[in-house]
Design a protein around this motif. Sequence first.
Motif, PDB file in Angstrom:
ATOM      1  N   ASP A 123       0.840  -1.196   0.000  1.00 46.43           N
ATOM      2  CA  ASP A 123       0.000   0.000   0.000  1.00 46.43           C
ATOM      3  C   ASP A 123       0.872   1.241   0.000  1.00 46.43           C
ATOM      4  O   ASP A 123       2.080   1.157  -0.209  1.00 46.43           O
ATOM      5  CB  ASP A 123      -0.988  -0.024   1.174  1.00 46.43           C
ATOM      6  CG  ASP A 123      -0.322   0.138   2.534  1.00 46.43           C
ATOM      7  OD1 ASP A 123       0.923   0.237   2.618  1.00 46.43           O
ATOM      8  OD2 ASP A 123      -1.057   0.184   3.539  1.00 46.43           O
ATOM      9  N   GLY A 129      -8.086   3.692   3.484  1.00 41.59           N
ATOM     10  CA  GLY A 129      -8.671   2.499   4.080  1.00 41.59           C
ATOM     11  C   GLY A 129      -8.842   1.341   3.125  1.00 41.59           C
ATOM     12  O   GLY A 129      -8.673   0.194   3.500  1.00 41.59           O
ATOM     13  N   ASP A 130      -9.174   1.634   1.875  1.00 43.90           N
ATOM     14  CA  ASP A 130      -9.334   0.609   0.842  1.00 43.90           C
ATOM     15  C   ASP A 130      -8.731   1.118  -0.457  1.00 43.90           C
ATOM     16  O   ASP A 130      -9.004   2.250  -0.862  1.00 43.90           O
ATOM     17  CB  ASP A 130     -10.810   0.303   0.580  1.00 43.90           C
ATOM     18  CG  ASP A 130     -11.479  -0.413   1.728  1.00 43.90           C
ATOM     19  OD1 ASP A 130     -10.930  -1.410   2.201  1.00 43.90           O
ATOM     20  OD2 ASP A 130     -12.571   0.033   2.147  1.00 43.90           O
ATOM     21  N   THR A 162      -8.433  -4.091  -1.406  1.00 45.31           N
ATOM     22  CA  THR A 162      -7.695  -4.594  -0.261  1.00 45.31           C
ATOM     23  C   THR A 162      -7.571  -3.469   0.759  1.00 45.31           C
ATOM     24  O   THR A 162      -7.711  -2.297   0.417  1.00 45.31           O
ATOM     25  CB  THR A 162      -6.299  -5.120  -0.692  1.00 45.31           C
ATOM     26  OG1 THR A 162      -5.693  -5.799   0.400  1.00 45.31           O
ATOM     27  CG2 THR A 162      -5.397  -4.005  -1.171  1.00 45.31           C
ATOM     28  N   THR A 163      -7.293  -3.820   1.981  1.00 47.89           N
ATOM     29  CA  THR A 163      -7.118  -2.814   3.024  1.00 47.89           C
ATOM     30  C   THR A 163      -5.797  -2.080   2.807  1.00 47.89           C
ATOM     31  O   THR A 163      -4.771  -2.714   2.550  1.00 47.89           O
ATOM     32  CB  THR A 163      -7.111  -3.480   4.412  1.00 47.89           C
ATOM     33  OG1 THR A 163      -8.364  -4.153   4.573  1.00 47.89           O
ATOM     34  CG2 THR A 163      -6.950  -2.460   5.519  1.00 47.89           C
ATOM     35  N   ASP A 177      -3.932   2.263   2.330  1.00 48.98           N
ATOM     36  CA  ASP A 177      -4.045   3.663   1.943  1.00 48.98           C
ATOM     37  C   ASP A 177      -3.241   3.922   0.676  1.00 48.98           C
ATOM     38  O   ASP A 177      -2.249   3.240   0.406  1.00 48.98           O
ATOM     39  CB  ASP A 177      -3.502   4.582   3.044  1.00 48.98           C
ATOM     40  CG  ASP A 177      -4.351   4.583   4.293  1.00 48.98           C
ATOM     41  OD1 ASP A 177      -5.581   4.409   4.180  1.00 48.98           O
ATOM     42  OD2 ASP A 177      -3.789   4.777   5.392  1.00 48.98           O
TER      43      ASP A 177
END
Length: 145
Positions: free
Chosen positions: A59, A113-114, A125-126, A128
């Motif tokens: 992320d 968050g997603d 997916t989770t 940032d």
Amino acid sequence: MKIVISACLLGVRCRYDGGDSRNDTAIKQKETDELIPVCPEEAGGLSTPRPPAEIVGGDGDDVLNGKAKVMTADGTDVTEAYLKGAQHALQVAQSHGATQVILKARSPSCGCGDIYDGTFSGTLTTGDGVTTALLKRHGITVTSL
């Protein structure tokens, strides 16, 4: 209150596909708050329209740590543009004294968050986006629409 906001939420046609993500809640917020539009992707030097991109290998935090990359669907590495755009958004927020930011949901730069999982399959997916991760590191509250 001064709030930095994704320009696409205010109707600016800066999305990757040349469109916008106009959001009536965001537009209405202009009645009570000073909204400062920003598009991290354009600020990072990317054109509109542009190929879709997703974070591959993690992320936004992983991108900031050099453990993941932002790639387009055709395999072009656009990580540096995303990092540059995130830095620009941080500078805008800091220069205006904004402690709150509203960004576009699920975006590889603005998602909060997603985000899409890097497979270009539409799977979330989770995590940032790159800009969100950088802003949070600097104590700025980020929400998404």
